[in-house]
Design a protein around this motif. Structure first.
Motif, mmCIF file in Angstrom:
data_model
loop_
_atom_site.group_PDB
_atom_site.id
_atom_site.type_symbol
_atom_site.label_atom_id
_atom_site.label_comp_id
_atom_site.label_asym_id
_atom_site.label_seq_id
_atom_site.Cartn_x
_atom_site.Cartn_y
_atom_site.Cartn_z
ATOM 1 N N THR A 193 0.935 -1.125 -0.010
ATOM 2 C CA THR A 193 -0.027 0.068 -0.056
ATOM 3 C C THR A 193 1.078 1.181 0.133
ATOM 4 O O THR A 193 1.866 1.241 0.832
ATOM 5 N N VAL A 194 0.367 2.153 -0.652
ATOM 6 C CA VAL A 194 1.432 3.413 -0.996
ATOM 7 C C VAL A 194 0.579 4.534 -0.431
ATOM 8 O O VAL A 194 -0.663 4.591 -1.054
ATOM 9 N N HIS A 195 1.004 5.226 0.500
ATOM 10 C CA HIS A 195 0.185 6.460 1.243
ATOM 11 C C HIS A 195 1.056 7.705 0.540
ATOM 12 O O HIS A 195 2.279 7.687 1.004
ATOM 13 N N GLY A 196 0.222 8.568 -0.206
ATOM 14 C CA GLY A 196 1.079 9.712 -0.623
ATOM 15 C C GLY A 196 1.451 9.351 -2.081
ATOM 16 O O GLY A 196 1.110 8.379 -2.669
ATOM 17 N N GLY A 197 2.197 10.287 -2.670
ATOM 18 C CA GLY A 197 2.792 10.088 -3.883
ATOM 19 C C GLY A 197 4.058 9.427 -4.106
ATOM 20 O O GLY A 197 4.762 9.296 -3.067
ATOM 21 N N ILE A 198 4.331 9.082 -5.456
ATOM 22 C CA ILE A 198 5.727 8.507 -5.565
ATOM 23 C C ILE A 198 6.313 9.456 -6.396
ATOM 24 O O ILE A 198 5.665 9.672 -7.580
ATOM 25 N N THR A 199 7.637 9.903 -6.233
ATOM 26 C CA THR A 199 8.263 10.681 -7.178
ATOM 27 C C THR A 199 9.480 10.010 -7.531
ATOM 28 O O THR A 199 10.236 9.474 -6.813
ATOM 29 N N PHE A 200 9.865 10.128 -8.862
ATOM 30 C CA PHE A 200 11.038 9.458 -9.524
ATOM 31 C C PHE A 200 11.787 10.722 -10.222
ATOM 32 O O PHE A 200 11.292 11.639 -10.785
ATOM 33 N N GLN A 201 13.035 10.916 -9.888
ATOM 34 C CA GLN A 201 13.857 11.922 -10.277
ATOM 35 C C GLN A 201 15.062 11.463 -10.935
ATOM 36 O O GLN A 201 15.871 10.557 -10.211
ATOM 37 N N TYR A 202 15.139 11.459 -12.243
ATOM 38 C CA TYR A 202 16.169 11.019 -12.988
ATOM 39 C C TYR A 202 17.109 12.350 -13.703
ATOM 40 O O TYR A 202 16.527 13.286 -13.728
ATOM 41 N N ALA A 203 18.356 11.894 -13.372
ATOM 42 C CA ALA A 203 19.382 13.070 -13.988
ATOM 43 C C ALA A 203 19.202 12.953 -15.627
ATOM 44 O O ALA A 203 19.303 11.855 -16.014
ATOM 45 N N ALA A 204 19.445 14.112 -16.151
ATOM 46 C CA ALA A 204 19.460 14.290 -17.719
ATOM 47 C C ALA A 204 20.683 13.534 -18.252
ATOM 48 O O ALA A 204 21.826 13.570 -17.495
ATOM 49 N N ALA A 205 20.554 12.691 -18.989
ATOM 50 C CA ALA A 205 21.865 12.152 -19.807
ATOM 51 C C ALA A 205 22.800 13.488 -20.173
ATOM 52 O O ALA A 205 22.060 14.368 -20.775
ATOM 53 N N PRO A 206 24.035 13.090 -19.956
ATOM 54 C CA PRO A 206 24.848 14.282 -20.621
ATOM 55 C C PRO A 206 24.718 14.212 -22.127
ATOM 56 O O PRO A 206 24.760 13.290 -22.878
ATOM 57 N N THR A 207 25.092 15.740 -22.830
ATOM 58 C CA THR A 207 24.815 15.651 -24.018
ATOM 59 C C THR A 207 26.283 15.487 -24.629
ATOM 60 O O THR A 207 27.268 15.546 -24.049
#
Length: 105
Positions: free
Chosen positions: A34-48
């Motif tokens: 059970t998940v209470h609240g939101g789930i956040t995924f943070q990914y770093a942008a791939a280097p150019t």
């Protein structure tokens, strides 16, 4: 399924848990009941393309008497050799490498 116990007036029932996953998983997987609240995924942008990492600390502001060492490092590394700086603590090995790294980005 039978009742296991009572918590805050609610029956807790024994339930079958099946921990299988189909397909191929690349990276981390989590199984959550059970998940209470939101789930956040943070990914770093791939280097150019063409960018270099900038993870070396800045060299010291006052840096003197190391031009010969920097030139020798340039020469060795241009030949494809590896370099190791050694010496007593506090003589400037790390500062020399920081300076060289910043000069050769």
């Amino acid at each position: 399924m039978g009742t296991i116990g009572v918590v805050d007036g609610a029956d807790i029932s024994a339930a079958r848990v099946d921990n299988t996953m189909s397909g191929t998983v690349h990276g981390t997987s989590m199984q959550v009941g059970t998940v209470h609240g939101g789930i956040t995924f943070q990914y770093a942008a791939a280097p150019t393309a063409g960018t270099r990492p900038d993870q070396v600390p800045r060299p010291p502001r006052r840096f003197v008497n190391r031009r010969a060492d920097l030139a020798r490092l340039d020469g060795l590394l241009a030949e494809g050799a590896s370099a190791v700086l050694n010496g007593m603590p506090g003589i400037g090995k790390t500062a020399t490498l920081y300076r060289w790294a910043h000069d050769n980005q």
